[in-house]
Design a protein around this motif. Structure first.
Motif, PDB file in Angstrom:
ATOM      1  N   GLU A   2      33.272 -29.653 -29.662  1.00 49.38           N
ATOM      2  CA  GLU A   2      33.693 -30.897 -29.860  1.00 49.38           C
ATOM      3  C   GLU A   2      35.403 -31.071 -29.624  1.00 49.38           C
ATOM      4  O   GLU A   2      35.936 -32.138 -29.804  1.00 49.38           O
ATOM      5  CB  GLU A   2      33.818 -30.988 -31.573  1.00 49.38           C
ATOM      6  CG  GLU A   2      32.558 -31.029 -32.287  1.00 49.38           C
ATOM      7  CD  GLU A   2      31.598 -32.356 -31.958  1.00 49.38           C
ATOM      8  OE1 GLU A   2      32.354 -33.218 -31.746  1.00 49.38           O
ATOM      9  OE2 GLU A   2      30.521 -32.079 -32.220  1.00 49.38           O
TER      10      GLU A   2
ATOM     11  N   ASP B 226      28.791 -33.768 -38.962  1.00 42.81           N
ATOM     12  CA  ASP B 226      27.571 -34.341 -38.743  1.00 42.81           C
ATOM     13  C   ASP B 226      26.529 -32.837 -38.614  1.00 42.81           C
ATOM     14  O   ASP B 226      25.524 -32.881 -38.973  1.00 42.81           O
ATOM     15  CB  ASP B 226      27.422 -35.059 -37.507  1.00 42.81           C
ATOM     16  CG  ASP B 226      28.365 -36.161 -37.425  1.00 42.81           C
ATOM     17  OD1 ASP B 226      28.322 -36.877 -38.691  1.00 42.81           O
ATOM     18  OD2 ASP B 226      29.095 -36.540 -36.637  1.00 42.81           O
ATOM     19  N   GLN B 227      27.218 -31.963 -38.027  1.00 39.19           N
ATOM     20  CA  GLN B 227      26.484 -30.661 -37.545  1.00 39.19           C
ATOM     21  C   GLN B 227      26.941 -29.511 -38.813  1.00 39.19           C
ATOM     22  O   GLN B 227      27.966 -29.151 -39.237  1.00 39.19           O
ATOM     23  CB  GLN B 227      26.876 -29.929 -36.500  1.00 39.19           C
ATOM     24  CG  GLN B 227      25.960 -28.801 -36.251  1.00 39.19           C
ATOM     25  CD  GLN B 227      26.202 -28.280 -34.939  1.00 39.19           C
ATOM     26  OE1 GLN B 227      26.693 -29.058 -33.978  1.00 39.19           O
ATOM     27  NE2 GLN B 227      26.029 -27.010 -34.453  1.00 39.19           N
TER      28      GLN B 227
END
Length: 230
Positions: free
Chosen positions: A177, A137-138
């Protein structure tokens, strides 16, 4: 060879400064620590160029007898010289598993483009048991970001070695994360980046032109040992 790390005196070839160097220990697949055998009578040499075949030595585990390939011992002098620490000639000549050589041919993809580099990394991660690999996502500052349960991955297809900043940024992202960082680079790593990878437990792999990821530090070697190729 015993499991205790050995310490010898190493003299810098550039400035003459002497250092006490302790051989690093690594985990064998059986869980026992192993360390390279140093040569207290040998002389250190300055590292002036990098060749993949010269980066590794064979080390036998005293507990189970298994042989593995581990990074050749090196020492950074404050004067800026990187020294190759002398190892016992018999130990350095032992044969062992070439890092990454367990990857089957059907799992390797010759790398010609950035897409090929990503494909090679994904195939390797699947061999480690991570079937659900997707785009992260990043997006990382450089390269392509991937993600899998418990992993944050960066694939760097650029022609320059990955820097210490690249490794640190991946580590920070992985920490956020609660995951482990894994880095795949086509051009290898700067020396301080490889050292930082060891300290931060970031697994560093070099993608060779055949598409085989080869471990470039101890965390990567340990991760590679978990692969179960079919």
């Amino acid at each position: 060879m015993g499991v205790m790390s050995e310490t010898i005196s190493v003299c810098c070839t550039a400035c003459g400064r002497r250092h006490r160097y302790t051989a690093p220990s690594y985990p064998c697949v059986c869980g026992a620590p192993v360390a390279p055998e140093l040569d207290p009578r040998g002389a250190a040499t300055a590292v002036t160029h990098r060749a993949w075949d010269e980066e590794w030595i064979g080390v036998r585990c005293a507990a189970c007898g298994a042989e593995s390939r581990w990074p050749r011992p090196e020492l950074g002098c404050p004067c800026g010289t990187v020294l190759c620490v002398p190892v016992d000639p018999a130990a350095a000549g032992r044969s062992g598993r070439t890092p990454g050589s367990r990857v089957p041919a059907h799992r390797a993809v010759p790398i010609r483009t950035a897409r090929d580099a990503v494909t090679a990394a994904v195939l390797y991660l699947r061999g480690l048991g991570h079937r659900d690999v997707r785009r992260a996502d990043q997006r990382p500052l450089s390269g392509i970001g991937l993600a899998a349960p418990g992993l944050v991955v960066q694939v760097d297809p650029t022609v320059g070695p990955a820097s210490v900043r690249d490794v640190e940024c991946l580590w920070l992202t992985a920490m956020a994360e609660s995951a482990r960082g894994v880095y795949f680079s086509l051009a290898g790593y700067a020396e301080d980046a490889r050292v930082r990878g060891d300290l931060l437990d970031v697994a560093l792999f070099v993608l060779d032109p055949s598409g085989v990821p080869r471990p470039a530090n101890a965390p990567a070697v340990a991760l590679d040992a978990t692969a179960g190729w079919d």
